[in-house]
Design a protein around this motif. Structure first.
Motif, short mmCIF file in Angstrom:
data_model
loop_
_atom_site.label_atom_id
_atom_site.label_comp_id
_atom_site.label_asym_id
_atom_site.label_seq_id
_atom_site.Cartn_x
_atom_site.Cartn_y
_atom_site.Cartn_z
N ALA A 63 -7.42 9.55 -3.14
CA ALA A 63 -7.39 8.07 -3.33
C ALA A 63 -5.91 8.02 -2.77
CB ALA A 63 -7.25 7.94 -4.93
N MET A 64 -5.02 8.88 -2.87
CA MET A 64 -3.72 8.62 -2.38
C MET A 64 -3.84 8.52 -0.88
SD MET A 64 -1.12 10.71 -0.58
CE MET A 64 -0.24 9.97 0.06
N HIS A 65 -4.61 9.27 -0.19
CA HIS A 65 -4.69 9.46 1.39
C HIS A 65 -5.38 8.24 1.52
CE1 HIS A 65 -5.45 10.69 5.51
NE2 HIS A 65 -6.72 10.14 5.08
N TYR A 66 -6.35 7.62 1.32
CA TYR A 66 -7.18 6.42 1.66
C TYR A 66 -6.47 5.08 1.34
CZ TYR A 66 -10.96 9.26 3.49
OH TYR A 66 -11.61 10.09 4.20
N THR A 67 -5.58 5.13 0.13
CA THR A 67 -4.65 3.96 -0.24
C THR A 67 -3.67 3.67 0.99
OG1 THR A 67 -5.07 4.30 -2.44
CG2 THR A 67 -3.20 3.20 -1.85
N GLY A 68 -3.16 5.01 1.08
CA GLY A 68 -2.08 4.85 2.23
C GLY A 68 -2.63 4.67 3.60
N ILE A 79 0.58 6.94 -7.03
CA ILE A 79 -0.49 7.78 -7.12
C ILE A 79 -0.09 9.13 -6.77
CG2 ILE A 79 -2.88 8.30 -6.14
CD1 ILE A 79 -3.36 5.40 -5.56
N TYR A 132 0.74 -1.24 0.15
CA TYR A 132 -0.04 0.09 -0.09
C TYR A 132 1.02 1.32 0.06
CZ TYR A 132 -4.11 -2.70 0.75
OH TYR A 132 -5.56 -3.38 0.56
N ALA A 150 -5.30 2.64 4.09
CA ALA A 150 -5.80 1.28 3.99
C ALA A 150 -4.61 0.45 4.33
CB ALA A 150 -6.33 0.92 2.68
N GLY A 151 -3.29 0.71 4.33
CA GLY A 151 -2.21 -0.12 4.82
C GLY A 151 -1.59 0.35 5.91
N LEU A 179 2.12 1.70 -3.50
CA LEU A 179 0.80 2.22 -4.46
C LEU A 179 0.46 3.63 -4.22
CD1 LEU A 179 -1.35 1.62 -6.64
CD2 LEU A 179 -2.68 0.62 -4.68
N SER A 180 0.60 3.94 -2.77
CA SER A 180 0.36 5.50 -2.66
C SER A 180 1.44 6.50 -3.19
CB SER A 180 0.08 5.57 -1.11
OG SER A 180 1.35 5.49 -0.37
#
Length: 292
Positions: free
Chosen positions: A184-189, A150, A143, A191-192, A146-147
């Motif tokens: 999207a970047m914030h919630y991807t980070g 993004i 994650y 989520a991990g 991926l962040s």
């Protein structure tokens, strides 16, 4: 164990709207900066950096953190780290905008996008490090990677928008795209992010300030800043600070320029044509001699 959306979709929606408003203001100010020079150029650049870095990125991140909770432990925030996380994106966005708008090349765009992406990542994980809980937190490397991707892609896209867009319609559409990428970047980070409560029974709350103690200054600061930005957009004309080259002749001046090669040109309202010079009589000539 952590809960990413304990309050449903209300907090992400508010954070997204804040990011979209900040993106719109930042792109509008960047458009003004492209056409300005000198002090006024730096004025628009500073407002663009504050809007994109301070509102679209940091304020969105900070508001979205209010919707995060850890089971079995209260959350507290380190004020110093929180302030540092807010200063980082503003500085990197200011530097990147200056580089991109000063020399709009593809190499500078990619380098500046990477710089802003690294700044956004540093802001995000500095803000996460500012959270204090009874327990430990760790990040999933997948994650995190991926962040980062993004963040760099979103930053590069934002700088391309700032370099090219001018009309309010296209700026509004770009603001929606930017807000989507930042959220999207914030919630991807997030989520991990995994939190593990402490094995012992803690007494009291962790060190730091409560979220609601920081919420009021953020709301007041956002309101005042948005008011100032609105006044700048309303009072600052798009062509107000453009410098014009008055040494270049205008098209009207060119119409009245008489070319020396054009001997047949006669001005419409010019001075009357001077009479032909009279022939001078020579000594000893009389009227009869001249007639012969």
């Amino acid at each position: 164990m952590s809960d990413l959306l304990p309050q449903g979709w209300m907090t992400p929606a508010i954070a997204y709207i804040i990011s979209a408003v900040g993106s719109f203001l930042g792109l509008a100010f960047a458009s003004r900066a492209r056409r300005a020079t000198g002090f006024f150029r730096w004025q628009w650049l500073a407002l663009a950096a504050l809007s994109i870095g301070g509102i679209a990125i940091w304020a969105m991140h900070f508001v979205a953190m209010f919707g995060y909770s850890v089971t079995g432990s209260p959350l507290r925030y380190d004020v110093l780290l929180t302030v540092i996380s807010g200063v980082l994106p503003i500085l990197v966005v200011l530097i990147a905008l200056h580089l991109v708008l000063r020399q709009p090349t593809t190499g500078r765009l990619l380098a500046s996008g990477t710089l802003v992406g690294v700044g956004v990542i540093a802001m995000h994980y500095t803000g996460v490090a500012a959270m204090n809980i009874h327990g430990s937190m760790h990040h999933d490397p997948a994650y995190v990677a991926l962040s980062c991707v993004i963040a760099v892609a979103a930053a590069t896209t934002a700088l391309w928008f700032a370099r090219n867009l001018q009309h309010l319609g296209s700026i509004a559409l770009a603001a929606v795209v930017m807000a989507t990428a930042v959220t999207a970047m914030h919630y991807t980070g997030m989520a991990g992010l995994h939190a593990t409560p402490a094995d012992f029974n803690p007494i009291g709350a962790p060190d730091g300030a409560k979220a609601r103690d920081l919420l009021l200054p953020v709301i007041i600061g956002l309101f005042v800043f948005l008011l100032i930005c609105s006044l700048f957009l309303l009072l600052g004309g798009e062509d107000e600070y453009e410098r014009r080259d008055y040494t270049r002749p205008s098209h009207r001046a060119a119409e009245h320029t008489v070319q020396s090669a054009d001997a047949s040109y006669r001005p419409r309202h010019g001075a009357p044509e001077a009479p032909a010079p009279r022939q001078q009589s020579r000594p000893g000539d009389d009227v009869w001699t001249r007639r012969r």
